[in-house]
Design an enzyme around this catalytic site. Structure first.
Site, PDB file in Angstrom:
ATOM      1  CE1 TYR A 128       9.420 -25.804  42.049  1.00 34.39           C
ATOM      2  CE2 TYR A 128      10.887 -25.523  40.014  1.00 34.39           C
ATOM      3  CZ  TYR A 128       9.781 -24.905  41.330  1.00 34.39           C
ATOM      4  OH  TYR A 128       9.502 -23.337  41.341  1.00 34.39           O
ATOM      5  CD  GLU A 129      14.191 -33.639  46.129  1.00 31.21           C
ATOM      6  OE1 GLU A 129      13.291 -33.951  47.120  1.00 31.21           O
ATOM      7  OE2 GLU A 129      15.484 -33.580  46.327  1.00 31.21           O
ATOM      8  N   GLY A 130       9.097 -32.131  43.837  1.00 31.40           N
ATOM      9  CA  GLY A 130       7.323 -32.259  43.883  1.00 31.40           C
ATOM     10  C   GLY A 130       6.798 -31.408  42.863  1.00 31.40           C
ATOM     11  CE  LYS A 192      14.657 -37.464  48.585  1.00 33.13           C
ATOM     12  NZ  LYS A 192      14.129 -36.012  48.311  1.00 33.13           N
TER      13      LYS A 192
END
Length: 293
Positions: A128-130, A192
């Site tokens: 998961y990035e968000g 990121k």
């Protein structure tokens, strides 16, 4: 002494079938992550029902079985995982307000068990990035309990997490701390959330990666992740990544690399199968495997 490495490939289609797989002397394990399975059922409901969002017409159970069978007689380990999560901030981790943690965990275990068994997979990657507002505690507890139960029941044999500089401190490292020994590998997505220092880009990137790697001291394999998606190159360019990884692979704490290929990569990034580009895994991985002691 040869120090063989791990190579991971994130794909949303069947492009992993064309990978050039080196001899086990250089790469001891290849991991393919199917990206993604998401807790979204088409009506924005997030109640633990994970659904495959990769190209299910190209990536079928038969394709997975045939890919793994190609290497059964070799010493190379091949593991195929389902990556649960999102790319950027679309489809963030979130638990519906009207559902309890226990109910979400039960449904996530049920749906992920079905995906793993239907596709003959080996494990789960948490990517998961968000995250929804106020979901940090839910993420740590619910994801940890789901992975723990799936491992205890023998549904999966491997599990990993994929933090970046933005998500590591508040989400992934607390998950690792609360569930020590649960995860086998960490894939640090170095492109990121981190801006290398101007005029010292390579050293700055290497130092950041090593600082993160040193905190995960109970992990079997720490990998450095990069992306073939042009939109991901804003802070860490492909040339910067390769300059840094060339040195990092000399460090025994770095066990390998990962590449995310979710859409057709755009030149000048090296594309799998291209006669004018590097092959994947890149030769730098095999060179440092051969020369490491």
């Amino acid at each position: 002494m040869v120090q063989s490495r791990v190579f991971r490939y994130y794909a949303s289609d069947d492009s992993f079938q064309t990978l050039h797989i080196p001899e086990p002397e250089y790469v001891r394990e290849v991991q393919v992550c199917l990206a993604f399975a998401r807790d979204y059922d088409g009506i924005n409901s997030t109640k633990g029902k994970y659904i495959p969002y990769w190209d299910t017409e190209k990536v079928t159970p038969e394709v997975i079985t045939n890919f793994k069978e190609r290497y059964e007689v070799s010493a190379l380990a091949v593991n195929v995982l389902v990556s649960i999560g999102n790319n950027n901030n679309q489809f963030p981790f979130n638990i519906d307000a009207g559902i309890s943690r226990d109910a979400w965990i039960t449904e996530a275990i049920r749906s992920l068990t079905g995906i793993v068994r239907d596709y003959h997979l080996d494990g789960i990657d948490v990517n998961y990035e968000g995250f929804g507002s106020g979901q940090q505690g839910n993420f740590v507890h619910c994801i940890g309990e789901v992975i723990k139960k799936l491992k205890q029941d023998g549904v999966i044999t491997v599990a990993s997490i994929a933090p970046n500089a933005d998500t590591n401190d508040n989400h992934y490292f607390p998950l690792y701390q609360r569930y020590p020994g649960l995860f086998d590998s960490v894939v640090f997505q170095c492109f990121k959330g981190f801006t290398p220092e101007h005029h010292h880009e390579v050293d700055s990137l290497k130092n950041k990666i090593l600082a993160i790697a040193n905190t995960y001291n109970q992990i079997k394999d720490f990998l450095v992740g990069y992306s073939a998606i042009r939109e991901d190159w804003a802070k860490v360019s492909p040339s910067l990544f390769f300059l840094a990884i060339s040195d990092l692979l000399r460090n025994p704490i770095i066990k390998g690399i990962s590449i995310k290929v979710l859409v057709t990569p755009s030149p000048p990034f090296p594309q799998p199968g291209s006669l004018n580009c590097c092959i994947w895994p890149p030769p730098v991985l095999m060179y440092h495997s051969k020369t490491s002691s």
